[in-house]
Enzyme design. Structure first.
Site, short mmCIF file in Angstrom:
data_model
loop_
_atom_site.label_atom_id
_atom_site.label_comp_id
_atom_site.label_asym_id
_atom_site.label_seq_id
_atom_site.Cartn_x
_atom_site.Cartn_y
_atom_site.Cartn_z
N ALA A 107 6.43 -11.53 8.56
CA ALA A 107 5.05 -11.25 9.36
C ALA A 107 5.26 -12.29 10.62
O ALA A 107 5.13 -11.71 11.56
CB ALA A 107 3.80 -11.42 8.67
N ARG B 104 -1.25 4.61 11.45
CA ARG B 104 -1.50 5.85 10.75
C ARG B 104 -2.27 5.56 9.70
O ARG B 104 -2.74 6.40 8.85
CB ARG B 104 -0.36 6.47 10.45
CG ARG B 104 0.66 5.70 9.69
CD ARG B 104 1.94 6.25 9.15
NE ARG B 104 2.81 5.31 8.59
CZ ARG B 104 4.32 5.45 8.17
NH1 ARG B 104 4.83 6.67 8.68
NH2 ARG B 104 4.72 4.43 7.60
N SER C 279 14.95 -10.65 -7.49
CA SER C 279 14.27 -11.99 -7.41
C SER C 279 14.07 -12.65 -6.10
O SER C 279 14.40 -13.83 -5.69
CB SER C 279 15.08 -13.07 -8.28
OG SER C 279 16.35 -13.26 -7.56
N HIS D 163 -0.27 -41.83 4.62
CA HIS D 163 -0.37 -42.22 3.20
C HIS D 163 -1.66 -42.21 2.49
O HIS D 163 -2.62 -42.54 3.14
CB HIS D 163 0.41 -43.71 3.00
CG HIS D 163 0.25 -44.11 1.70
ND1 HIS D 163 1.29 -43.69 0.78
CD2 HIS D 163 -0.66 -44.97 0.91
CE1 HIS D 163 0.90 -44.36 -0.34
NE2 HIS D 163 -0.07 -45.05 -0.27
N ILE E 227 9.11 -10.92 -2.89
CA ILE E 227 8.06 -10.05 -3.57
C ILE E 227 8.34 -10.11 -5.11
O ILE E 227 7.09 -9.92 -5.66
CB ILE E 227 8.74 -8.49 -3.18
CG1 ILE E 227 8.25 -8.48 -1.59
CG2 ILE E 227 7.64 -7.49 -4.04
CD1 ILE E 227 8.05 -7.01 -0.76
#
Ligand code: NAD
Length: 463
Positions: free
Chosen positions: A318, A35, A181, A442, A184
């Site tokens: 996601a 949409r 917190s 390393h 986001i």
């Protein structure tokens, strides 16, 4: 028939569009209904554009530390418009990428809002004046920001923002209150702080990033405070009102009332599933706490109707949506997908970054796993010292009885790129022996991952 398909997917976020590609690979004739914008929230209003903003903030903040690297700059500054434009351009590029992928896989894109109606087999999908039918339908409509109108936490787009407005402001607010917190809230807090905003974060629970391991939460709190972020934790938001020039947030913290004022407030107190206007009730689809109830394959119980991703419940990520979608469509195709319940990592792209997978130490104890825990700080890792990235540590949690890696928790520079090593280890059901016997290059910060695995068994090398 033009309007008849093997599979119709409603929603084209990382759940929907990835599922469409996999279905096309499996030979299905697929339609995807959207949409708004191909790519959904993730590409257009979430994961991707926030990463672009955060990168600008990070680079700018690095300028504060140039002298540490023997460098200097004449004049520092930013053009806020350009910072936002870059982020929008990144989203547009990826949106075009999804358009290309749909074309490449011959997936028909149908723009419009979908509604479900009782059909012959699977429900019919109505979009405008088109009636689309398919053998199977997958709902992947995602989620949106939760609001709490009763206490004023209802975004107005002007001074009270959700992530949508926070992604495209006209300027960086001088002062900002972030309510919540989680990922986001803290990502926006991190970005605006990097550009100089005075930021206060309010969290209702006893610690910030409450889903993370407690040691990581504590270290994050300290590191963010070092960057100038302020916190009110735990604090109860009583009321948010608009003032002449900004907002006022009445809170109760430690039994005392306090009013905070700022130019803008960002509300980031969780999300709710997009279950409205789909016709779910008439079909008898079970919805609990704004999420569609499904079995482990995404089946809703209504013949031929499935749901995946955010709309099907937590974790709202996601990569979880894509994983669920691929699994769902392989199940529909009659394949026997493996790794149905693969471990799902979580990443927060603040400075410093936070990444985790599996159980926290506390959760492992609650489950009676007698965890063996290892830790290793970046401040003694050669690459971290050379890079000037000393903040943070790696923590591993092994099952005390079997030696299986059951959790890993990291805070520091680029840990969101490193966590995948542990994800693969957990997916392959690795034990301490495999991790300890693996060779880590390393010098890299990933050597701290090796050391944390050694530390859990008293074999740490560099402390
Ligand atoms: P969240 O649930 O992760 O965090 C919301 C926080 O707000 C919680 O800590 C909660 O205790 C707190 N809270 C709730 N009501 C409050 C109130 N009245 N006052 C103060 N604090 C309150 O939700 P989010 O940060 O909005 O993110 C939504 C979802 O999107 C999450 O599942 C998140 O993992 C996901 N996400 C992930 C990423 C990422 O992977 N980097 C980025 C963004 C969002």
């Amino acid at each position: 028939m033009a309007d008849s398909f093997d599979l119709i997917i409603i929603g084209s976020g990382p759940g929907g569009y990835v599922t469409a590609i996999r279905a096309a690979q499996l030979g299905m004739k697929v339609a995807i209904v959207e949409r708004e914008l191909l790519g959904g929230i993730c590409l257009n209003w979430g994961c991707i554009p926030t990463k672009a903003l955060l990168k600008s903030g990070e680079v700018y903040e690095q300028l504060d530390h140039l002298a540490d690297y023997g460098l200097s700059v004449e004049k520092r500054g930013f053009d806020f418009d350009k910072v936002v434009q870059r982020s929008r351009k990144v989203s547009a590029q990826l949106n075009a990428g999804v358009t290309f992928l749909m074309k490449k896989h011959k997936v028909e894109v149908v723009m419009g809002a979908a509604r479900l109606e009782k059909g012959q087999g699977a429900p019919t999908v109505v979009v405008g004046d088109r009636k689309l039918t398919a053998k199977n339908v997958i709902i992947a409509t995602g989620a949106r920001a939760r609001t709490i109108p009763a206490i004023g936490l209802e975004p107005d787009g002007d001074r009270v923002w959700t992530y949508r407005e926070a992604l495209v402001p006209k300027s960086a607010p001088k002062s900002l209150i972030v309510i919540g917190s989680g990922a986001i809230g803290l990502e926006f807090a991190s970005f605006f702080r990097a550009l100089g905003s005075d930021v206060t974060v309010i969290e209702a629970l006893p610690r910030i990033l409450p889903v993370e391991d407690e040691e990581v939460s504590k270290a994050a709190h300290k590191a963010f405070e070092k960057r100038g972020l302020k916190f009110r934790v735990p604090a109860n938001v009583k009321k948010l009102t608009k003032t002449k020039s900004g907002v006022a947030v009445e809170i109760e913290v430690g039994g005392k009332a306090e009013t905070l004022e700022a130019d803008v407030a960002i509300v980031a107190v969780g999300i709710v599933g997009n279950v409205e206007d789909l016709g779910l009730e008439a079909l008898g689809v079970k919805v609990e706490k704004t999420h569609i109830v499904t079995d482990k394959h995404g089946a809703t119980g209504v013949p031929g109707l499935y749901a995946i991703g955010d709309v099907a419940g937590p974790p709202w990520l996601a990569h979880k949506a894509s994983h669920e979608g691929v699994h769902c469509v392989e199940h529909i195709a009659g394949l026997k997908p493996t790794n149905v319940e693969s471990p799902i990592p979580g990443c927060t792209y603040t400075t410093p970054q936070i990444a985790s997978v599996g159980l926290t130490e506390a959760q492992a104890k609650e489950q009676g796993r007698e965890p063996k825990v290892g830790r290793f700080p970046f401040r003694v890792n050669g690459k971290a010292i050379a890079s000037g990235e000393l903040d943070g540590f790696v923590k591993t949690v092994f099952d005390g009885k079997t030696g299986a890696l059951i959790g890993a928790h990291m805070i520091g520079a680029e840990v969101t790129e490193m966590i995948q090593g542990y994800v693969i280890a957990m997916t392959c059901e690795a034990t301490e022996a495999e991790l300890q016997g693996a060779v880590f290059p390393h010098p890299t910060m990933s050597e701290a991952m090796h050391e944390a695995s050694l530390d859990a068994y008293g074999m740490v090398l560099h402390i």
